[in-house]
Scaffold this active site. Structure first.
Site, PDB file in Angstrom:
ATOM      1  N   SER A 259      15.580  63.571  83.275  1.00 32.63           N
ATOM      2  CA  SER A 259      15.491  63.325  81.830  1.00 32.63           C
ATOM      3  C   SER A 259      16.500  64.188  81.091  1.00 32.63           C
ATOM      4  O   SER A 259      17.081  65.120  81.645  1.00 32.63           O
ATOM      5  CB  SER A 259      14.090  63.644  81.330  1.00 32.63           C
ATOM      6  OG  SER A 259      13.934  65.050  81.250  1.00 32.63           O
ATOM      7  N   LYS A 260      16.664  63.854  79.830  1.00 32.21           N
ATOM      8  CA  LYS A 260      17.566  64.600  78.965  1.00 32.21           C
ATOM      9  C   LYS A 260      17.173  66.077  78.939  1.00 32.21           C
ATOM     10  O   LYS A 260      18.016  66.954  78.944  1.00 32.21           O
ATOM     11  CB  LYS A 260      17.465  64.007  77.564  1.00 32.21           C
ATOM     12  CG  LYS A 260      18.496  64.495  76.596  1.00 32.21           C
ATOM     13  CD  LYS A 260      18.470  63.653  75.344  1.00 32.21           C
ATOM     14  CE  LYS A 260      17.247  63.940  74.476  1.00 32.21           C
ATOM     15  NZ  LYS A 260      17.101  65.333  74.069  1.00 32.21           N
TER      16      LYS A 260
END
Ligand code: GLU
Length: 537
Positions: free
Chosen positions: A294-295
């Site tokens: 994920s970011k």
């Protein structure tokens, strides 16, 4: 509405028929006569994550490999999630990665428009066709009705209420309501959606090119909304209609869409269309642990998750590989290996070699762990392999000072083995073009003592009498000097490096001396000796 069906749902409800896998023919699959047409179908809900770029890449490679067509289609049916600038970002990122589609918005092609909101009027007749052939129905339930029934179910201990073949009978739709009431509501212009009428207890089978046979029972599928009250199709309907109209032969997309695939197969059947082949790519996993990348992992572990910088409407900047100094070739090479391998030990694959080597049967089923260190390694390899003049041209734009390109190219040649990014060449190697103003304290303390100054001064005299400044000759002259004095390399070389470069480490001193030439070498020795003497006092 544009979200995939939840993954945990599929994990609990799907049976992956692995025993059937052995019967799946692998090599012959793509020999069919139908031209290969694949599409990358991002939703413009934000910047493209690395996983999205990998999906685009595999589509691109597959298309090129089979002399097919690579299409980009923008799936913006969910206007609530539309993000300004996302489409331009996606196109720009694909351009940077050198995997441009040949059909798409702004690119032309015979199957346009390639943005779903511009195709808006096309979908309604298909939704109505489903009603006519009994595969779909009108549903008049309001958002409040749905919230209420969900709430009620929750209180009765059923937190995951679904609109499905069991519950639809007690909702307001064209199956449960009398015919005349349905007619009256339609004529009165009551808002409605069109839902898929999922049959009860049927096994849906689909053969995924990567996972083999996947079987799901329709009792586990809900009556998905296909057409919304705002007159727009949902992702599912638009995606199927467009893949059909655009004559897509293979749907290559992320694993998160696997749970939606049975519904898609049913839609193809409902329309009487031949379904494309499906290939669902493995998830990208975070470097540590097993979760999806994920970011936040990027922020936490300090690596970009986007191909290029993305600036939000609020002005927040998320960093990209391009702006961090990665070469697109290195980035793409690294991405290709996240879920695929060539079956050999070769790791460096420029795009044309990737096209040559890529096959879907070498794409793995299990998630691919992203490795930031390996990503840097790819970048190093690409930097080393790059032409020095090309590197110099990039460098020239990044630095102050007007140096001849040939000199910068030499700096690149000397420094690139020690660099990961072009900017490192300058951080580590600017001394080649700029005289040192400081001398490494640790080296000075440890090495600038005893006979150091005498040896360097003597060696300077020899250098001032030397004409041939090739690295080979400087090495010879240096070694002859050591032999004549019967001293070791450690008594002169670090000291020589210190006065010439100000540093304790670096590339070959013979190469450096040759690069600087006689005049500069002598001048630097004099300045260095002077400065270090002052330092000592
Ligand atoms: N619009 C979907 C997405 O955003 C595309 C899924 C598909 O390729 O079918 O990922």
């Amino acid at each position: 509405m544009n979200d995939p069906i939840q993954l945990n749902f599929i994990q609990s409800k799907f049976r992956i028929a692995s025993s059937l896998l052995i019967f799946a023919p692998i090599k012959t699959k793509f020999m069919s006569q139908k031209p290969v047409r694949v599409r990358f179908a991002p939703s413009p809900t934000g910047p493209l994550h690395m996983g999205g770029v990998r999906t685009a890449l595999y589509n691109y490679l597959f298309a090129k490999k089979h002399n097919g067509t690579f299409v980009i289609r923008i799936e913006d049916t969910d206007q609530t999630r539309f993000v300004e600038g996302a489409q331009d970002y996606i196109m720009d990122a694909m351009k940077w990665c050198k995997m441009m589609p040949t059909e798409g918005p702004g690119l032309g092609g015979d199957f346009g428009p390639y943005v779903q909101s511009e195709r808006k009027e096309m979908y309604r007749p298909y939704a109505e066709q489903l009603i006519e052939n009994g595969k779909g129905y009108y549903a008049f339930d309001t958002a409040e009705d749905l919230t209420a029934v969900r709430e009620q179910a929750k209180q009765m201990g059923m937190p995951n209420w679904q609109y499905n073949s069991v519950t639809r009978g007690s909702m307001k739709n064209s199956i449960s309501l009398p015919q005349d009431e349905v007619q009256r509501r339609l004529e009165a212009g009551d808002p409605y959606v069109i839902r898929m009428k999922m049959p009860r207890n049927e096994d849906i089978r689909l053969e995924d090119e990567i996972r083999g046979w996947v079987v799901v029972n329709t009792n586990n599928l809900d009556d998905k909304v296909l057409f919304k009250s705002d007159g727009m199709p949902t992702y599912h309907l638009a995606n199927i209609v467009d893949d059909h109209l655009m004559e897509i032969s293979h749907v290559i997309r992320g694993e998160e869409w696997l749970p939606s695939a049975p519904l898609h197969v049913m839609l193809y059947e409902a329309f009487g269309w031949e379904a494309p082949k499906f290939a669902h790519l493995p998830l990208l996993l975070k470097p540590d642990g097993n979760g999806k990348l994920s970011k936040r992992d990027g922020d936490r572990l300090g690596f970009p998750v986007f191909p290029t910088n993305w600036t939000t409407a609020e002005g927040d900047v998320f960093s990209g590989y391009r702006e961090n100094g990665y070469f697109s070739g290195a980035f793409v090479n690294m991405l290709a290996f996240l879920g695929w391998n060539p079956g050999t030990t070769q790791e460096i694959f420029p795009m044309d070699e990737l096209v040559e080597a890529f096959t879907l049967d070498r794409v793995s089923k299990s998630g691919a762990k992203f490795d930031p260190d390996k990503t840097k390694w790819f970048q190093q390899q690409y930097l080393r392999a790059e032409n020095n003049t090309v590197l110099a041209e990039i460098l020239q734009k990044e630095i102050e000072g007007d140096y001849p390109i040939e000199r910068l190219a030499e700096v690149c040649r000397l420094m690139k083995e020690r660099a990961t990014f072009v900017k490192d060449i300058w951080t580590e190697g600017s001394f080649l073009l700029e005289r040192p103003t400081e001398y490494d304290a640790k080296t000075t303390r440890k090495k600038w003592k005893g006979e150091a100054e005498n040896y360097i001064t003597e060696f300077k005299t020899i250098l001032s009498e030397t004409e041939d400044y090739s690295a080979e000759n400087i090495e010879k002259v240096f070694k002859d000097y050591l032999a004549s004095k019967e001293i070791g390399i450690g008594q002169v070389l670090p000291q020589f490096r210190l006065v010439l470069t100000g540093k304790g480490m670096g590339p070959s001193m013979f190469e450096i001396t040759s690069f600087l030439g006689k005049e500069e070498t002598i001048a630097r020795i004099e300045i260095g000796v002077e400065a270090l003497r002052k330092n000592e006092e």
